[in-house]
Motif scaffolding. Structure first.
Motif, PDB file in Angstrom:
ATOM      1  N   GLY A  89      39.847  -8.695  22.895  1.00 22.27           N
ATOM      2  CA  GLY A  89      40.679  -8.419  21.718  1.00 22.27           C
ATOM      3  C   GLY A  89      41.444  -9.647  21.273  1.00 22.27           C
ATOM      4  O   GLY A  89      41.552  -9.941  20.081  1.00 22.27           O
ATOM      5  N   ARG A 113      39.363  -6.355  12.700  1.00 21.19           N
ATOM      6  CA  ARG A 113      38.981  -4.961  12.980  1.00 21.19           C
ATOM      7  C   ARG A 113      38.291  -4.838  14.344  1.00 21.19           C
ATOM      8  O   ARG A 113      38.513  -3.871  15.078  1.00 21.19           O
ATOM      9  N   MET A 114      37.484  -5.824  14.692  1.00 20.41           N
ATOM     10  CA  MET A 114      36.857  -5.831  16.017  1.00 20.41           C
ATOM     11  C   MET A 114      37.925  -5.955  17.106  1.00 20.41           C
ATOM     12  O   MET A 114      37.846  -5.312  18.155  1.00 20.41           O
ATOM     13  N   SER A 115      38.937  -6.770  16.857  1.00 18.55           N
ATOM     14  CA  SER A 115      40.037  -6.923  17.806  1.00 18.55           C
ATOM     15  C   SER A 115      40.774  -5.600  17.991  1.00 18.55           C
ATOM     16  O   SER A 115      41.125  -5.238  19.121  1.00 18.55           O
ATOM     17  N   LEU A 116      41.004  -4.887  16.893  1.00 17.65           N
ATOM     18  CA  LEU A 116      41.656  -3.574  16.998  1.00 17.65           C
ATOM     19  C   LEU A 116      40.884  -2.660  17.937  1.00 17.65           C
ATOM     20  O   LEU A 116      41.466  -2.029  18.830  1.00 17.65           O
ATOM     21  N   ARG A 117      39.569  -2.571  17.717  1.00 15.71           N
ATOM     22  CA  ARG A 117      38.746  -1.669  18.535  1.00 15.71           C
ATOM     23  C   ARG A 117      38.782  -2.068  20.018  1.00 15.71           C
ATOM     24  O   ARG A 117      38.940  -1.213  20.890  1.00 15.71           O
ATOM     25  N   LYS A 118      38.609  -3.354  20.284  1.00 17.20           N
ATOM     26  CA  LYS A 118      38.591  -3.820  21.681  1.00 17.20           C
ATOM     27  C   LYS A 118      39.947  -3.612  22.348  1.00 17.20           C
ATOM     28  O   LYS A 118      40.021  -3.148  23.482  1.00 17.20           O
ATOM     29  N   GLU A 120      42.391  -1.541  21.522  1.00 14.85           N
ATOM     30  CA  GLU A 120      42.689  -0.114  21.667  1.00 14.85           C
ATOM     31  C   GLU A 120      41.896   0.491  22.824  1.00 14.85           C
ATOM     32  O   GLU A 120      42.424   1.283  23.597  1.00 14.85           O
ATOM     33  N   ALA A 121      40.646   0.083  22.966  1.00 16.45           N
ATOM     34  CA  ALA A 121      39.768   0.638  23.994  1.00 16.45           C
ATOM     35  C   ALA A 121      40.298   0.389  25.407  1.00 16.45           C
ATOM     36  O   ALA A 121      40.122   1.225  26.294  1.00 16.45           O
ATOM     37  N   LEU A 128      47.049  -5.473  20.450  1.00 19.28           N
ATOM     38  CA  LEU A 128      46.903  -4.483  19.382  1.00 19.28           C
ATOM     39  C   LEU A 128      48.032  -4.623  18.367  1.00 19.28           C
ATOM     40  O   LEU A 128      47.788  -4.655  17.150  1.00 19.28           O
TER      41      LEU A 128
END
Length: 179
Positions: A89, A113-118, A120-121, A128
Motif C-alpha cells: 500500500g 486506488r490500488m493503495s486503498l485496496r492493499k 484496507e486488505a 490508508l
C-alpha cells in the motif's frame, strides 16, 4: 548498523532534510548489501524492501522524480517477489504521488486506488489514512470539492480509528478549510 542508519534517515525525514535522509538510507542499503551470511533471508529482504521504499520517498520529497520512480519500482518488484503485502500500500501510494507530480493524473489516481485496496486488505490504517488524504488533495487541486470532502472524511474516520494524530489533524484542517 543498517537499522541505525535507517532510523537516522527517518529522523532527517522528520526534519525535512531529505538530502541527509537519502545519504543515511543509501548507506543502510550498502551495509545490508555487504552482508554475506543472510541466514534471516525474510528479515533481510523485508528490511531491504523498506529501504528501497524510503529512498524512493526521500528522492520524491527532494524533487528527484526519476530516481524516486526507479526506487519505488524496485521496491514494488521486490515486494511482489517476496510476497510482502505489508509494504504494498505504501509503495503504491508513493507511486501515485510521483505520477501526480509528473502530471500523469490518470496513472496517479490508479495507484492511489490500488493503495486503498492493499492498505484496507491488511488493516494498514496509517497508509490508508495517508492515501485518503492524498486522494482528497488530488481532487481538491482538480477543483472537485465534493470528492475532496468525501475522501477527507474517510481520512478523518480512519485516522481516528487508528489513533493517528497526524492524520486526524491533516484531515480536520483540510476539511475546515474546504468548508
Amino acid at each position: 548498523i543498517a537499522e541505525a542508519l535507517i532510523y537516522l534517515g527517518l529522523l532527517y525525514q522528520d526534519q525535512e532534510e531529505y538530502k541527509q535522509a537519502i545519504k543515511y538510507t543509501l548507506n543502510a542499503k550498502k551495509v545490508l548489501e555487504s552482508i554475506t551470511n543472510k541466514n534471516k533471508v525474510s528479515y533481510y529482504q523485508a528490511t531491504y524492501n523498506a529501504i528501497l521504499i524510503n529512498i524512493g520517498y526521500f528522492y520524491f520529497k527532494n524533487n528527484q522524480l526519476d530516481s524516486a520512480l526507479v526506487y519505488e519500482q524496485n521496491a514494488f518488484e521486490l515486494g511482489v517477489k517476496i510476497h510482502n503485502e505489508e509494504y504494498m500500500g505504501n509503495i503504491l501510494l508513493n507511486m501515485g504521488l510521483i505520477q501526480e507530480k509528473i502530471n500523469n493524473k490518470a496513472l496517479a489516481i490508479t495507484y492511489y486506488r490500488m493503495s486503498l485496496r492493499k492498505s484496507e486488505a491488511i488493516g494498514d490504517y496509517t497508509t490508508l489514512t495517508n492515501t485518503y488524504l492524498d486522494i482528497a488533495n488530488f481532487y481538491n487541486l482538480t477543483n472537485q470539492p465534493d470528492s475532496s470532502i468525501f475522501f477527507y472524511k474517510n481520512a478523518l474516520k480512519t485516522a481516528k480509528t487508528a489513533l493517528y494524530t497526524k492524520g486526524t489533524l491533516a484531515a480536520s484542517t483540510n476539511l475546515a478549510s474546504l468548508y
